[in-house]
Write a protein that holds these residues in place. Structure first.
Motif, mmCIF file in Angstrom:
data_model
loop_
_atom_site.group_PDB
_atom_site.id
_atom_site.type_symbol
_atom_site.label_atom_id
_atom_site.label_comp_id
_atom_site.label_asym_id
_atom_site.label_seq_id
_atom_site.Cartn_x
_atom_site.Cartn_y
_atom_site.Cartn_z
ATOM 1 N N ALA A 79 0.825 -1.214 0.000
ATOM 2 C CA ALA A 79 0.000 0.000 0.000
ATOM 3 C C ALA A 79 0.857 1.261 0.000
ATOM 4 C CB ALA A 79 -0.931 -0.005 1.203
ATOM 5 N N LYS A 80 2.025 1.184 0.657
ATOM 6 C CA LYS A 80 2.914 2.347 0.747
ATOM 7 C C LYS A 80 4.039 2.299 -0.278
ATOM 8 C CE LYS A 80 2.147 2.992 5.712
ATOM 9 N NZ LYS A 80 2.782 3.049 7.057
ATOM 10 N N ASN A 81 4.130 1.189 -1.027
ATOM 11 C CA ASN A 81 5.223 1.018 -1.994
ATOM 12 C C ASN A 81 6.584 1.150 -1.311
ATOM 13 O OD1 ASN A 81 3.679 0.537 -4.336
ATOM 14 N ND2 ASN A 81 3.323 2.724 -4.600
ATOM 15 N N VAL A 82 6.727 0.511 -0.183
ATOM 16 C CA VAL A 82 7.963 0.560 0.583
ATOM 17 C C VAL A 82 8.462 -0.857 0.839
ATOM 18 C CG1 VAL A 82 9.083 1.328 2.703
ATOM 19 C CG2 VAL A 82 7.257 2.686 1.713
ATOM 20 N N MET A 83 9.763 -1.039 0.696
ATOM 21 C CA MET A 83 10.421 -2.288 1.028
ATOM 22 C C MET A 83 11.353 -2.027 2.203
ATOM 23 S SD MET A 83 12.915 -4.673 -1.328
ATOM 24 C CE MET A 83 14.082 -3.344 -1.610
ATOM 25 N N TYR A 84 11.476 -3.014 3.075
ATOM 26 C CA TYR A 84 12.301 -2.863 4.262
ATOM 27 C C TYR A 84 13.370 -3.966 4.320
ATOM 28 C CZ TYR A 84 8.232 -0.123 5.683
ATOM 29 O OH TYR A 84 7.207 0.792 5.728
ATOM 30 N N LEU A 85 14.402 -3.676 5.051
ATOM 31 C CA LEU A 85 15.399 -4.692 5.381
ATOM 32 C C LEU A 85 15.715 -4.529 6.863
ATOM 33 C CD1 LEU A 85 17.141 -7.001 4.206
ATOM 34 C CD2 LEU A 85 19.016 -5.352 4.071
ATOM 35 N N GLN A 86 15.179 -5.437 7.665
ATOM 36 C CA GLN A 86 15.471 -5.452 9.093
ATOM 37 C C GLN A 86 16.756 -6.244 9.292
ATOM 38 O OE1 GLN A 86 13.928 -4.127 11.920
ATOM 39 N NE2 GLN A 86 15.674 -4.978 13.040
ATOM 40 N N MET A 87 17.752 -5.601 9.859
ATOM 41 C CA MET A 87 19.061 -6.226 10.038
ATOM 42 C C MET A 87 19.354 -6.356 11.525
ATOM 43 S SD MET A 87 21.211 -4.245 7.047
ATOM 44 C CE MET A 87 21.083 -2.658 7.858
ATOM 45 N N ASN A 88 19.471 -7.589 11.983
ATOM 46 C CA ASN A 88 19.774 -7.871 13.384
ATOM 47 C C ASN A 88 21.156 -8.497 13.508
ATOM 48 O OD1 ASN A 88 17.147 -7.010 14.131
ATOM 49 N ND2 ASN A 88 16.336 -9.065 13.791
ATOM 50 N N SER A 89 21.680 -8.468 14.713
ATOM 51 C CA SER A 89 22.982 -9.087 14.989
ATOM 52 C C SER A 89 24.025 -8.661 13.962
ATOM 53 C CB SER A 89 22.846 -10.615 15.016
ATOM 54 O OG SER A 89 21.893 -11.017 15.970
ATOM 55 N N LEU A 90 24.117 -7.388 13.742
ATOM 56 C CA LEU A 90 25.019 -6.878 12.714
ATOM 57 C C LEU A 90 26.474 -7.171 13.054
ATOM 58 C CD1 LEU A 90 23.175 -3.576 11.903
ATOM 59 C CD2 LEU A 90 23.826 -5.300 10.220
ATOM 60 N N LYS A 91 27.244 -7.434 12.011
ATOM 61 C CA LYS A 91 28.650 -7.762 12.134
ATOM 62 C C LYS A 91 29.473 -6.721 11.356
ATOM 63 C CE LYS A 91 27.460 -12.685 11.966
ATOM 64 N NZ LYS A 91 27.689 -13.974 11.257
#
Length: 119
Positions: free
Chosen positions: A75-87
């Motif tokens: 609906a918002k034309n948005v893509m996300y990338l949730q990044m956890n435990s970053l190295k």
């Protein structure tokens, strides 16, 4: 042609989390899939994750599987990338792409957002 704009990058410490966003505008009805790619300094651009726009099916690079989550809000034309435990090795410029192909060509690319992970 789709125009893409990423945001959300920054400087974080190892183990922290960060969420990137990619807003798509113009020609979004032509989007079949979208992806995240990254390019570290002096390295080639590499695939991170992809999502099929309509049914939400996802694939990930082995290096981020289990730590990163790709999602989209149609609906918002948005893509996300949730990044956890970053190295520290996640440090790179992150780019979103519309309809990326296996040869590295895409219909559109964003301008990139820098993610830096300190140890």
């Amino acid at each position: 042609q789709v125009h893409l704009m990423e945001s959300g990058g920054g400087l974080v410490q190892a183990g922290d989390s960060l969420t990137l966003s990619c807003v798509a505008s113009g020609g979004t009805f032509d989007i079949d899939r979208m992806g995240w790619f990254r390019q570290a300094e002096d390295e080639e651009r590499e695939f991170v994750a992809q999502i099929l726009w309509r049914n939400g099916l996802t694939i990930y690079a082995n290096s981020v599987k289990g730590r990163f989550t790709i999602s989209r809000d149609i609906a918002k034309n948005v893509m996300y990338l949730q990044m956890n435990s970053l190295k520290p090795e996640d440090t790179a410029a992150y780019y979103c792409a519309a309809n990326p192909r296996t040869d590295g060509v895409a219909d559109s690319w964003g301008q990139g957002t820098q993610v830096t992970v300190s140890s």
